[in-house]
Structures are given as structure tokens and as C-alpha cells.
Design a protein around this motif. Structure first.
Motif, mmCIF file in Angstrom:
data_model
loop_
_atom_site.group_PDB
_atom_site.id
_atom_site.type_symbol
_atom_site.label_atom_id
_atom_site.label_comp_id
_atom_site.label_asym_id
_atom_site.label_seq_id
_atom_site.Cartn_x
_atom_site.Cartn_y
_atom_site.Cartn_z
ATOM 1 N N LEU A 67 -31.417 23.472 67.770
ATOM 2 C CA LEU A 67 -31.562 24.602 68.651
ATOM 3 C C LEU A 67 -32.369 24.087 69.903
ATOM 4 O O LEU A 67 -33.519 23.989 69.827
ATOM 5 N N PHE A 68 -31.785 24.158 71.001
ATOM 6 C CA PHE A 68 -32.541 23.381 72.210
ATOM 7 C C PHE A 68 -32.523 24.529 73.532
ATOM 8 O O PHE A 68 -31.387 24.661 74.035
ATOM 9 N N THR A 80 -28.341 14.884 65.835
ATOM 10 C CA THR A 80 -27.017 15.048 65.727
ATOM 11 C C THR A 80 -26.505 13.645 64.799
ATOM 12 O O THR A 80 -26.027 13.769 63.987
ATOM 13 N N ALA A 81 -26.975 12.746 65.487
ATOM 14 C CA ALA A 81 -26.303 11.299 65.185
ATOM 15 C C ALA A 81 -27.185 11.164 63.687
ATOM 16 O O ALA A 81 -26.262 10.507 62.778
ATOM 17 N N ILE A 91 -24.982 22.132 63.495
ATOM 18 C CA ILE A 91 -24.414 23.387 64.347
ATOM 19 C C ILE A 91 -25.481 23.072 65.746
ATOM 20 O O ILE A 91 -26.409 23.160 65.773
ATOM 21 N N PRO A 92 -24.578 22.808 66.839
ATOM 22 C CA PRO A 92 -25.098 22.492 68.082
ATOM 23 C C PRO A 92 -25.458 23.650 68.832
ATOM 24 O O PRO A 92 -24.387 24.497 69.240
ATOM 25 N N VAL A 120 -31.918 23.169 57.643
ATOM 26 C CA VAL A 120 -32.951 22.742 58.512
ATOM 27 C C VAL A 120 -32.673 23.014 59.831
ATOM 28 O O VAL A 120 -31.584 22.875 60.260
ATOM 29 N N ILE A 121 -33.799 23.372 60.549
ATOM 30 C CA ILE A 121 -33.608 23.839 61.840
ATOM 31 C C ILE A 121 -34.390 22.736 62.859
ATOM 32 O O ILE A 121 -35.841 22.608 62.598
ATOM 33 N N VAL A 122 -33.724 22.060 63.932
ATOM 34 C CA VAL A 122 -34.385 21.446 64.779
ATOM 35 C C VAL A 122 -34.755 22.197 66.107
ATOM 36 O O VAL A 122 -33.799 22.695 66.726
ATOM 37 N N LEU A 123 -36.104 22.412 66.639
ATOM 38 C CA LEU A 123 -36.143 23.635 67.917
ATOM 39 C C LEU A 123 -36.930 22.617 69.040
ATOM 40 O O LEU A 123 -37.852 21.869 68.765
#
Ligand code: CP
Length: 325
Positions: A67-68, A80-81, A91-92, A120-123
Motif C-alpha cells: 500500500l503506497f 513485490t519481488a 495485492i499492489p 501482511v501490509i507494507v505501507l
């Protein structure tokens, strides 16, 4: 490109640290030296696995929400990689303008939505403290991929991993940070993380872009020597790691202030004649003009290798918070 070598770290399965399963990664303040040794050990193993077999199924069936709210090339694509190298999926949401954020949905509602679908969420978010707010709202782990001018903890982890892999140590180093030290979240996190080691920190910046007092006070409390300069000349010959940063136009309220400092420093082959041969130049990237492309082929230019190390560190972090390392 880094080459595979015997791991100088702990191998998989021998960690005696607390488990990272289900934990958020919000700030470098969460980590001690033993944690770093463990992360570097896992990252080193990930590097070997990628070099040997490319992609494997450690996180098969797991889903990452990426989530960017701010632009990104490296952090977004390396997460992502990392997930895909580990057999998971992504989920991009790299352009929140195509999500319900444009309809006024709050950060906490967005995070609570995504955790219904992801593990997991990357923010990345423009406001300092946003990752902590998201983590409070979410039951699933949240990884801070940069919160405004606050922190960028996974960048600092990959930066320290780069130094270990390139120079073989984190103690007894002189690290010089150059450029935008006021708004640069990467240097805020890196200075804090390096304060776990016996380092000397030099800060070189224009007066209006000095390292924040809050960061310097935290580092000073650990007994780390720090010095501030406006030019690089005096400290370059003693520097083991030169960490260059971009002056970030997007963080300035007054464009005239940016114009005054935008080209303050340029690293090029001529300037680097004064530096040691056994040292490295790093940059979180993107760069604009602060490192001349003429320097890119110098073996001391570590900034492209640094990006590759980031893949292995992010693979390690995802495996850790999802209980597989
Ligand atoms: N180093 C870094 O955070 O790069 P991106 O902004 O491209 O993710």
C-alpha cells in the motif's frame, strides 16, 4: 553484483531471539545487535537461495498488500519481488488514486480492509507516525516502508546489511552522511541503527538541512561521537562509508529554499580522489545530480549493489513476520 559466500552469520534455525512472528516493523528502535545478526543471517541465506534456485515456496499461499501513498520504485518493487521469490503473492496498491482513498476512505479503514485479504501490509505514507497508526488499527503485521520524514526502517536494515556484506563489519567505522539530513528519513533511521555499533558519524549538509536535534540527541545518548560540517573536504579522507542523499524537492514548502541548496554537493571521480580506496559510497536512491554518473563504474560505488541487498533483507523480514524464519 554480490557473489555468494560462506555465511558469516547464524544459519537458519539457530535463533535464540524472541520470535518476530506477527510483529509490526515500524522503527529501527525495535532492534538490538542480536536482532540485526539474526536478520543478516536470514538475509544471507535468502541471497544464497536466490542465487541457487531463484524462487522457492517458503511463503506459498501468503499474500502481501503493498500500500503506497507516495511514489516508490525500489521499496515497492523489492517487496513485490521478495514476496514472489518466496512463492507468495501481492495485492499492489501503488497508486492510491485508483483506490477508494480518493473517495475519502481513511488510512485505518483502508488497512482494516486490506487485512481481510492479506497476511501482511507494507505501507508508505507521507505523514510521520502513519505506520504506527495503521499498526494499531490492524491485527496483521504492518511494515513501515517510509512515513513522511519520520523513518524508513527496512532501508536502514538493508543499508547496514550492505555495509556488513561490503566491508565485513559495522564497528570501528567512520560514516559520513551527506545532503538532506533534515527531511531524509533514511538517514534518520540509519543514524539511530548505527548507534548500536562503535561508529563515528559525520553529518555534512547545508545549514537549513541539518540532522534534526531529536535524532542527534538519541544518538548522543548511546555515546556515539557526532560532528557536523558544511563541506565534505575535511572528512572525506577518513570516511569508510559515504552515505549520499538527494535534496528532496517535494519536502520543501518554499521552492526558493530548495533552489538555494539543490546542487550543494556533487560526488564525482575528481572529488573521490581524496577518499580511501577501501571505502564505499552508498545512496538510498533515487539520485538526481548529487552523484555523477561518471562515478558509477568505480568499485567503491555500492549504490546499485545496495538495492540488490534490499531484496534479501525484505525477503528475510517477510519470512520472519510470517513465522517462517
Ligand atoms: N530508497 C527508496 O526508498 O527508494 P524508493 O523511493 O524508490 O522506494
Amino acid at each position: 553484483m554480490p557473489t555468494e559466500s560462506q555465511s558469516p552469520y547464524l544459519p537458519f534455525g539457530e535463533n535464540k531471539n524472541a520470535s518476530w512472528y506477527g510483529k509490526d516493523i515500524l522503527s529501527v528502535k525495535q532492534f538490538n545487535r542480536a536482532d540485526l545478526e539474526y536478520i543478516f543471517g536470514v538475509a544471507h541465506e535468502m541471497r544464497g537461495m536466490v542465487e541457487r534456485i531463484g524462487t522457492f515456496d517458503l511463503l506459498k499461499g501468503k499474500i502481501l498488500a503493498n500500500l503506497f501513498y507516495e511514489p516508490s520504485t525500489r521499496t515497492s518493487s523489492s517487496f513485490t519481488a521478495a514476496m514472489e521469490r518466496l512463492g507468495g503473492s501481492v495485492i499492489p496498491i501503488n497508486e492510491v488514486k485508483y483506490s477508494s482513498v480518493t473517495k475519502g476512505e481513511s488510512l485505518t479503514d483502508t488497512v482494516r480492509t486490506l487485512e481481510c485479504y492479506a497476511d501482511v501490509i507494507v505501507l508508505r505514507h507521507p505523514e510521520t507516525g502513519s505506520a504506527a497508526i495503521a499498526a494499531k488499527a490492524a491485527k496483521k503485521p504492518v511494515i513501515n516502508a517510509g512515513d513522511g520524514i519520520g523513518e524508513h526502517p527496512t532501508q536502514a536494515l538493508l543499508d547496514t546489511f550492505t555495509i556488513m556484506e561490503e566491508l565485513g563489519r559495522l564497528d570501528n567505522l567512520t560514516v559520513t552522511m551527506l545532503g538532506d539530513l533534515k527531511y531524509g528519513r533514511t538517514v534518520h533511521s540509519l543514524a539511530r541503527l548505527l548507534s548500536l555499533f562503535k561508529v563515528k558519524l559525520n553529518y555534512v549538509s547545508p545549514d537549513i538541512l541539518r540532522m534534526p536535534k531529536e535524532v542527534m540527541d538519541e544518538v548522543a545518548a548511546k555515546g556515539i561521537p557526532q560532528a557536523e560540517y558544511s563541506t565534505l573536504e575535511k572528512v572525506l579522507p577518513e570516511t569508510d562509508v559515504l552515505y549520499v542523499t538527494r535534496v528532496q524537492k517535494e519536502r520543501f514548502e518554499d521552492p526558493a529554499e530548495y533552489e538555494k541548496v539543490k546542487g550543494a554537493y556533487v560526488i564525482d571521480p575528481e572529488i573521490m580522489k581524496a577518499a580511501k580506496q577501501e571505502m564505499i559510497v552508498m545512496h538510498p536512491l533515487p539520485r538526481v545530480t548529487e552523484i555523477s554518473m561518471d562515478f558509477d563504474d568505480d568499485p567503491r560505488a555500492a549504490y546499485f549493489r545496495q538495492m540488490e541487498y534490499g531484496l534479501y533483507v525484505r525477503m528475510a523480514l517477510l519470512a520472519m513476520v510470517l513465522g517462517k524464519a
